[in-house]
Design a protein around this motif. Structure first.
Motif, short mmCIF file in Angstrom:
data_model
loop_
_atom_site.label_atom_id
_atom_site.label_comp_id
_atom_site.label_asym_id
_atom_site.label_seq_id
_atom_site.Cartn_x
_atom_site.Cartn_y
_atom_site.Cartn_z
N LYS A 1 2.65 5.70 41.25
CA LYS A 1 1.68 6.66 40.86
C LYS A 1 0.18 5.92 40.60
CE LYS A 1 2.87 6.22 35.96
NZ LYS A 1 3.62 6.95 34.68
N SER A 2 0.11 4.69 40.39
CA SER A 2 -1.29 4.16 39.93
C SER A 2 -1.30 2.71 40.67
CB SER A 2 -1.40 3.88 38.66
OG SER A 2 -2.33 3.09 38.28
N ARG B 1 -4.13 -0.45 41.19
CA ARG B 1 -5.32 -0.96 40.70
C ARG B 1 -5.56 -2.33 40.95
NH1 ARG B 1 -4.93 -0.03 34.41
NH2 ARG B 1 -2.69 -0.54 35.12
N THR C 1 -9.36 1.32 42.44
CA THR C 1 -8.21 2.06 42.29
C THR C 1 -7.83 2.37 43.83
OG1 THR C 1 -9.11 4.35 42.10
CG2 THR C 1 -8.30 3.07 40.08
N GLN D 1 -4.39 4.48 46.24
CA GLN D 1 -3.19 5.27 46.43
C GLN D 1 -2.21 4.72 47.67
OE1 GLN D 1 -2.22 7.49 44.16
NE2 GLN D 1 -4.00 6.89 43.20
N THR E 1 2.27 0.82 39.67
CA THR E 1 3.00 1.21 38.55
C THR E 1 3.85 2.44 39.30
OG1 THR E 1 1.40 0.90 36.83
CG2 THR E 1 3.36 2.41 36.41
N SER F 1 6.30 -1.87 36.55
CA SER F 1 5.09 -2.26 37.53
C SER F 1 5.43 -3.06 38.39
CB SER F 1 3.69 -2.27 36.74
OG SER F 1 3.28 -1.16 36.09
N LYS G 1 1.08 6.78 30.22
CA LYS G 1 0.71 6.69 31.65
C LYS G 1 1.05 5.36 32.24
CE LYS G 1 -3.64 6.85 34.41
NZ LYS G 1 -4.91 7.10 34.44
N ILE G 2 0.72 4.25 31.61
CA ILE G 2 1.28 3.16 32.16
C ILE G 2 1.96 2.11 31.08
CG2 ILE G 2 0.55 1.12 33.46
CD1 ILE G 2 -1.51 2.61 34.54
#
Length: 390
Positions: free
Chosen positions: A187-188, A190, A212, A214, A245, A277, A326-327
């Protein structure tokens, strides 16, 4: 090898690549664990396609290093358990942990081998850290007929937040044209917020800090273009770090590295509620200071963690407070209930047409790895271990 008895035995110690190590295994696996730091390597997996040694060992293992070199670096190899995960340059409430915690640098104690069940061999050792009171127990199990490692770390008697994780480092075979990295849907994604390396001290990175993404195949570089992080080795002369993550999932999360022309796939499986993660550390000659000296190349860290990048406990606690939903970047430890971190790693022979893992299907004591090419491979592994208690 121990004889078929359930009575614990003390494993033999031998010096391997400069590090005193305990050695154990069965017909499928020969494994070494260093006394200092509990680093797991080398490991030889015996498969129908031949012997496979997937882990890296730092090239300075047999050298005398400069005074003040962190104990972690003296041993650096394979996979090791980190608690707290990260550099830990900033103390947290008076706790000044060494890089990746004492679990990755202190001397483990009470080594023993046992046969907990028919066809199973278990190595165990313990550690009592000094920075924060508690006890960590390490267990690595091999099973007859399998090319898998069943790892468990149990943290008892601790209280408070903790960043933690596994720090597996894989080497790219010299004869391979490159590996394909495949991860669970995430979902994330970075890039490390700060520059990973500084030219002032002889370190070089090429990804855009804080970017960031995807898709691993499209990650921003400093020059404004994109690079493909799903293929490695690449970006020679640079070291870079990113973190992805995992999306919440009812089945185990997975990280994979496939080398089609070398004929094997390395994988890890985990419970994403425990290790949320994956950090990818691309180490390809970007560090020219000692002891690296530009010679740590073709190595990728696939580090399954609950942490804020590789910063350490203080930063992970701070980041978790900002956006815990979120993380997740910490686990909370309680003296009343041990924290169990189960983890699975293994290798699987693959055909030349097997490229990047697209998905993993979970069956009864087996998984099926499905490649983007459509090629499939079935592998026996008891993935229910990931959610088993002590």
């Amino acid at each position: 090898m121990p004889k078929s008895s359930r009575n614990p035995r003390i494993p033999q110690v031998e010096t391997v690549e400069g590090a005193p190590s305990w050695r154990f295994g069965n017909d499928q696996i020969d494994a070494c664990v260093t006394l200092q730091g509990g680093h797991l390597a080398p490991v030889t997996f015996r498969t129908p396609a031949g012997e496979i040694q997937p882990f890296s060992i730092a090239p300075w293992g047999t050298e005398s290093l400069a005074p003040g070199t962190p104990d972690l670096l003296k041993t650096l190899r394979g996979d090791f358990f980190c608690a707290p995960f990260g550099g830990n340059g900033t103390p947290w409430r008076g706790e000044a942990h060494p890089p990746h915690g004492e679990t990755a640098s202190a001397v483990w104690q009470s080594p023993r081998l046992s046969l907990p069940a028919e066809g199973r061999l278990r190595f165990e050792a313990d550690l009592a850290p000094t920075v924060r009171a508690g006890r960590v127990s390490k267990s690595i199990e091999v099973r007859d007929g399998e090319t898998n490692l069943y790892l468990r770390h149990t943290l008892s008697g601790f209280a408070g937040p903790m960043s933690l994780g596994h720090h597996a480092m894989l080497k790219c075979p010299a004869t391979s044209s490159g590996g394909h990295i495949g991860l669970s849907p995430f979902k994330s994604g970075r890039v490390l917020p700060d520059p990973f390396e500084s030219p002032v001290v002889g370190g070089y990175s090429t990804l855009k800090p804080g970017a960031t993404f995807q898709n691993l195949q499209h990650v921003p570089l400093l020059d404004g273009s994109d690079t493909d992080l799903s293929r490695y080795p690449a970006r020679e002369g640079f070291d870079d770090l990113v973190m992805v993550t995992t999306k919440p999932r009812p089945t185990p999360a997975w990280s994979t590295l496939a080398f089609p022309d070398a004929g094997y796939l390395w994988f890890s499986l985990r419970d994403s509620n425990v290790l949320a993660s994956t950090i990818l550390w691309f180490s390809n000659g970007g560090r020219h200071y000692a002891p690296w000296n530009g010679r740590h190349r073709g190595v990728i860290g696939i580090e399954d963690v609950t942490s804020h990048f590789h910063y350490g406990l203080a930063e992970s606690v701070e980041n978790h407070a900002k956006a815990p939903a979120k993380i997740p970047t910490i686990q909370r430890l309680s003296r009343r209930k041990p924290k169990v971190v189960n983890y699975l790693m293994g290798v699987v022979p693959i055909s030349p047409d097997f490229d990047r893992v697209k998905t993993v299907r979970f069956g009864d004591r087996q998984v099926t790895f499905v490649a983007e090419s459509g090629s499939k491979v079935h592998h026996s592994v008891d993935h229910t271990f990931l959610t088993a208690s002590i």
